[in-house]
Write an enzyme that holds these catalytic residues in place. Sequence first.
Site, PDB file in Angstrom:
ATOM      1  N   SER A 158      41.753 -47.598 -24.351  1.00 30.13           N
ATOM      2  CA  SER A 158      42.128 -48.309 -23.120  1.00 30.13           C
ATOM      3  C   SER A 158      43.093 -47.455 -22.310  1.00 30.13           C
ATOM      4  CB  SER A 158      42.811 -49.631 -23.464  1.00 30.13           C
ATOM      5  OG  SER A 158      44.124 -49.384 -23.936  1.00 30.13           O
ATOM      6  N   ASP A 159      43.137 -47.697 -21.036  1.00 24.34           N
ATOM      7  CA  ASP A 159      44.205 -47.133 -20.216  1.00 24.34           C
ATOM      8  C   ASP A 159      45.496 -47.873 -20.573  1.00 24.34           C
ATOM      9  OD1 ASP A 159      45.613 -45.682 -18.385  1.00 24.34           O
ATOM     10  OD2 ASP A 159      44.688 -46.565 -16.616  1.00 24.34           O
ATOM     11  N   TRP A 160      46.617 -47.352 -20.120  1.00 25.11           N
ATOM     12  CA  TRP A 160      47.921 -47.940 -20.469  1.00 25.11           C
ATOM     13  C   TRP A 160      48.004 -49.390 -19.970  1.00 25.11           C
ATOM     14  CZ3 TRP A 160      47.597 -43.926 -22.970  1.00 25.11           C
ATOM     15  CH2 TRP A 160      48.661 -43.381 -23.704  1.00 25.11           C
ATOM     16  N   GLY A 161      48.073 -50.296 -20.912  1.00 26.46           N
ATOM     17  CA  GLY A 161      48.220 -51.704 -20.548  1.00 26.46           C
ATOM     18  C   GLY A 161      46.943 -52.351 -20.047  1.00 26.46           C
TER      19      GLY A 161
END
Length: 596
Positions: free
Chosen positions: A9-12
């Site tokens: 995933s991307d950050w958050g």
Amino acid sequence: MAFQGFVVSDWGAQHSGVYSALAGLDMTMPGEVSDSWLSGKSHWGPLLTRAIYNQTIPQERLNDMVIRILVPFLACDSIDFPSEESTPNFSSWTHHTYGQEFPYQHAGPIVQQNWHIEARSKFSDQIALNVAREAVVLLKNCGQNLPVARSDGIRNILIAGVGAGLDPNGYNCKDQRCVDGTMTSGWGSAAVNNPYVVTPYEALTEKAKEQGITVNFASETDDLDQVEHYSSIADMAIVVVQAFSGEGYIEVDGNYGDRKNLTLWHDGEKLISAIADRCQKTVVVVNSVGPVHMEEWVDNDNVVAILYAAPLGQFVGQAIADVIFGEVNPSGRLPFTIGRKLSHYVPIVDTLCEDKRPQDNFDRDIYLDYRFFEKHTIKPRYEFGYGLSYTSFSVSELQITEINPPTEYLPYAEEYLSPFHTILDDVCDPEDALFPHEDFDAYPGYIYPYLYNERLRNFDIDEKFDYPFGYSQEPRESPPLSGGGIGGNPALWEVLYEVTAKVHNDGKYQGAYVAQLYLELPSTLAASPHKMLRGYDKVSLQPGECTTVKFRLTRKDMSIWDSPSQQWILQTGTYEIYVSSSSRQIEVSGEIDIGC
Ligand SMILES: *[C@@H]1O[C@H](CO)[C@@H](O)[C@H](O)[C@H]1NC(C)=O
Ligand SMILES: *[C@@H]1O[C@H](CO)[C@@H](O)[C@H](O)[C@H]1NC(C)=O
Ligand SMILES: *[C@@H]1O[C@H](CO)[C@@H](O)[C@H](O)[C@H]1NC(C)=O
């Protein structure tokens, strides 16, 4: 899609626990739930472990995640587990030599974090310089005023604009958010620090000095008196104007990451007109992150040359000076279109939302940039792929050779992960998932996979889980045709045709030419642009020299994605092939017919 790597995933960007695991997410970054950094709260961590024990996520899926993450690790020969000697000897988070072992948790003993290892070399410096030099784009050069030479009667130059010099706050402000000096990068979380910066002022002055040319400098744009005076005595003025952008978490002058307009910063237009009104040889250097509005000054007869310099890193100023003084023949090409009117662009910047952030709903299908301009037959100012040189080139003799005969359907890819994939050690006893030993020193804010409390260890395996629509644990009857290899079905990467053309340097200087291959598809099932860039080849030639540029068209280059059938399709019909100097300047063309 039968993707073989791991999905991170991307950050958050992870917003669910069980669902994201079932949908194929293999790794969550940085691990916490969105906007709750360092809290230790995660959609996974102990909850993923629990979802395996309560049999909501099949253990197969967990094994699959582990395999996907470990295979690249093992493939990189990293089987050695960290020893004293191989532990990281630098920190990407701090320049300090010593600090707490877990700085963000304010925990742990003081340890050495940095050995200040020299990661740069002559080689990396040379690459940084070459990249910057090759990226400078010459947009206008009326009357061949560039390259500059004292012999052309240039005795005194003015270097102007905030972008020509250093930002008074430095060039490594936090996440590169300073905008009052030469731009080396956009701002944001991926910004890196410069070891030093060579500004245009510094590099241009160095060159001028070698030729005995005197230099004046004016960065001030609020008070134009001094600029006007310098301009009136200068044989040539080089003005560096700018437009910045970055990542949305930082707001600079009302720009929430993306720009709110296409005009110049620091009143660049005013500065250009103050100078060009007085100096007949004004060179404008646009140091920007993308297209800017140029119409007010682009056709001004006194603006004899225009260069586009992207954020080019620590050597940005040197690259600009090398091009202006002719040490380097410009060979960059525009990676976007510069339009004549704001209304000509894909409508993004003029539709700011309530929170002032630009919003794009992607409702124009695949018509972005040059595809949008071509579809709406809008004549741009400088098109995608455009760029001049101090020499001139000609292109001839297009040849198209069939390498593999095209077939309508893709063959099924071979299955992967077969024998490897069955792992039989089923988990059953949640007591196996406790902390490794009783006095395990858990750090606050860290995410652990252990079922550390009663509530986590308590569940009812007979309870029903509300699976998303379409979810099934039955194996698929057949693998998807589109997948099966790295980047999809390996047959997509088969070369079907080779396209070649001859390029000749007709001019007086050594220089590099960027041959661009565009493809036009037969009338299609889906939306299709007039032209699509399918390759480029940059060749460097001495005066009078000739060479062959070569392009390979893969099956994927020529296919379209058909959503209803979820397949790549190679259509029958005529494909137009163009070898061009830009998206609009076709040099030679040919056709490929694919029959049924
Ligand atoms: C199993 O555990 C996970 C993680 O706590 C939870 O999201 C899921 O709802 C549980 N399944 C059932 C059937 O209760
Ligand atoms: C730093 O660490 C890397 C990776 O373990 C190692 O290859 C390198 O030799 C180390 N450099 C020094 C100067 O200790
Ligand atoms: C566009 O944005 C820049 C940077 O925020 C600002 O300096 C400039 O004044 C704006 N232009 C207009 C016309 O508002």
